[in-house]
Every structure is written in structure tokens, then in C-alpha cells.
Scaffold this motif. Sequence first.
Motif, mmCIF file in Angstrom:
data_model
loop_
_atom_site.group_PDB
_atom_site.id
_atom_site.type_symbol
_atom_site.label_atom_id
_atom_site.label_comp_id
_atom_site.label_asym_id
_atom_site.label_seq_id
_atom_site.Cartn_x
_atom_site.Cartn_y
_atom_site.Cartn_z
ATOM 1 N N ARG A 27 0.832 -1.210 0.000
ATOM 2 C CA ARG A 27 0.000 0.000 0.000
ATOM 3 C C ARG A 27 0.864 1.257 0.000
ATOM 4 O O ARG A 27 0.575 2.226 -0.732
ATOM 5 C CB ARG A 27 -0.915 -0.006 1.230
ATOM 6 C CG ARG A 27 -1.764 1.256 1.390
ATOM 7 C CD ARG A 27 -2.703 1.102 2.586
ATOM 8 N NE ARG A 27 -3.513 2.298 2.790
ATOM 9 C CZ ARG A 27 -3.257 3.217 3.720
ATOM 10 N NH1 ARG A 27 -2.217 3.080 4.543
ATOM 11 N NH2 ARG A 27 -4.044 4.277 3.844
ATOM 12 N N THR B 186 -6.369 -3.993 -1.481
ATOM 13 C CA THR B 186 -5.364 -2.950 -1.309
ATOM 14 C C THR B 186 -5.316 -2.022 -2.518
ATOM 15 O O THR B 186 -5.273 -0.791 -2.374
ATOM 16 C CB THR B 186 -3.985 -3.586 -1.066
ATOM 17 O OG1 THR B 186 -4.041 -4.400 0.120
ATOM 18 C CG2 THR B 186 -2.908 -2.526 -0.875
ATOM 19 N N HIS C 113 -8.573 0.061 -2.574
ATOM 20 C CA HIS C 113 -8.518 1.089 -1.542
ATOM 21 C C HIS C 113 -7.666 2.267 -2.013
ATOM 22 O O HIS C 113 -8.067 3.429 -1.875
ATOM 23 C CB HIS C 113 -7.941 0.479 -0.261
ATOM 24 C CG HIS C 113 -7.491 1.495 0.747
ATOM 25 N ND1 HIS C 113 -8.346 2.051 1.669
ATOM 26 C CD2 HIS C 113 -6.273 2.047 0.959
ATOM 27 C CE1 HIS C 113 -7.672 2.910 2.416
ATOM 28 N NE2 HIS C 113 -6.424 2.933 2.013
ATOM 29 N N CYS C 114 -6.490 1.966 -2.578
ATOM 30 C CA CYS C 114 -5.595 3.035 -3.034
ATOM 31 C C CYS C 114 -6.214 3.816 -4.186
ATOM 32 O O CYS C 114 -6.098 5.050 -4.249
ATOM 33 C CB CYS C 114 -4.253 2.448 -3.448
ATOM 34 S SG CYS C 114 -3.283 1.781 -2.066
ATOM 35 N N TYR D 268 -8.507 1.339 6.090
ATOM 36 C CA TYR D 268 -7.755 0.247 5.470
ATOM 37 C C TYR D 268 -7.453 -0.850 6.485
ATOM 38 O O TYR D 268 -7.613 -2.042 6.197
ATOM 39 C CB TYR D 268 -6.450 0.766 4.879
ATOM 40 C CG TYR D 268 -5.590 -0.334 4.298
ATOM 41 C CD1 TYR D 268 -5.913 -0.917 3.079
ATOM 42 C CD2 TYR D 268 -4.479 -0.818 4.983
ATOM 43 C CE1 TYR D 268 -5.151 -1.945 2.546
ATOM 44 C CE2 TYR D 268 -3.714 -1.846 4.461
ATOM 45 C CZ TYR D 268 -4.048 -2.405 3.247
ATOM 46 O OH TYR D 268 -3.304 -3.440 2.730
#
Length: 219
Positions: free
Chosen positions: A94, A149, A152-153, A205
Motif C-alpha cells: 500500500r 489494497t 482502496h488506493c 484500510y
Amino acid sequence: MPTTPTRKRAGLSRERVFRAALEIADADGVEALSMRKLGRALGVEAMSLYHYVPDKAAILAGIAEAVYAEVELPATTPDAPWRTGLADLMRALRTALLRHPGALPALATHEVTGGTGLHLYETALRLLADAGVDLVEAHHALSNLTTYTLGHCLAIAGRAPFGVPGPTPGERRAFAAGLDADRYPTGRAWLARVGEHGIDADAMYERGLAGLLAAVPGP
């Protein structure tokens, strides 16, 4: 009459091509990347880049590899819980992804088949296998963790397509205030709170990461 191939520029390499492509993606997003623009950044004709890469798809794969190369594998000890080690690896991924918001679409759609990305996959898969997790379950776990991940980013840092800016905090507050309180009372309250306090992306997260790790069947 046959044409004379363009000679390679001294000092140019695949790694330098990929790094320049990543810099363009960082600045303008991957949708702005073209062979002509990449050639200008490197000081060469666009056609000369084909000495190093066969097509644009290879450049996108190279961008992904350049980002994966920045993932710093966490130090581990033999007696460390495997879920802890895997969580640390996802956090390291991440961190690397968030450095390159403009390149995230390339990573989200790139299938890892070799290089640094494959090494990361092998490291994580071996961590699970050594802990006694079935390989099928291990693969499913890694697919879910990496997809989470990346998603989310993309959601918190990804560059908006075609340079379209996202809403400002003031615009979000105005949108919340304009919602019909009878039809959307909960959504209105939540959006108003987000507009005032924002969202703790790190905490969000971590909550999702913990849930995914807890769902992996293993010792």
C-alpha cells in the motif's frame, strides 16, 4: 528500398524507459502516456523505443514492475505469526502504491507473470504455505488482499480519469446539506460528518485488512 533501423541511444535501457513512463503516469496519469510523449521525455524518436519494448502493453507492465520494485519487504522472524507477516507485506504494498496515484490503473489491470511482482507473490504465498494454509485458500486470500489494497488506493488516491477533479470538501458539505432529509436521513447525516471531519483512510484500510486476514482458514 529498405530503411536503416534507428540506432539505440547511448545510455538508454528498458529500466530507464519504464522509469520515464512511470514519471509521466505520476504527473499526468497513464491515460496520457503515448510512445511519442515517452520518446520526448527520453530525448529520442518514438520509433526508437521499439528497440526496448514491443508495444504500449509492455510499457504498462514495466510501470507495474517499477512500482512493485519499490515495495520494501518487511523484516520477519521465524516465530512471527503469519497473519502479522502478511499484514506487514500488504502495508508495504500500500505504501508503494500510494506514491504513484497516476499509475494505479496500470497496476489494477496488470496480471503479474514475472519480475518483482512475481517475487512478491511467491514471498506471500510461501508465507501462507509454510503456515499450513492450503495453496488454493492461500491464492484466494492473496487475490482478495491485493485486490482490496489496490481498490482502496484507487479510491483514496487514484487520479481521476481525464483530469476531472473530485469534489472539494465544501462541495461535499453542500451536497449533504441539499439531500432530502426525509428520503436520505442516514446518508445526509453521514455525508455531513464526512464533510466536517473527513475520513481516516489508514483506519479504514486497517479495519478491512484485519477482516480479510481473519477470514483466511489456517492455524
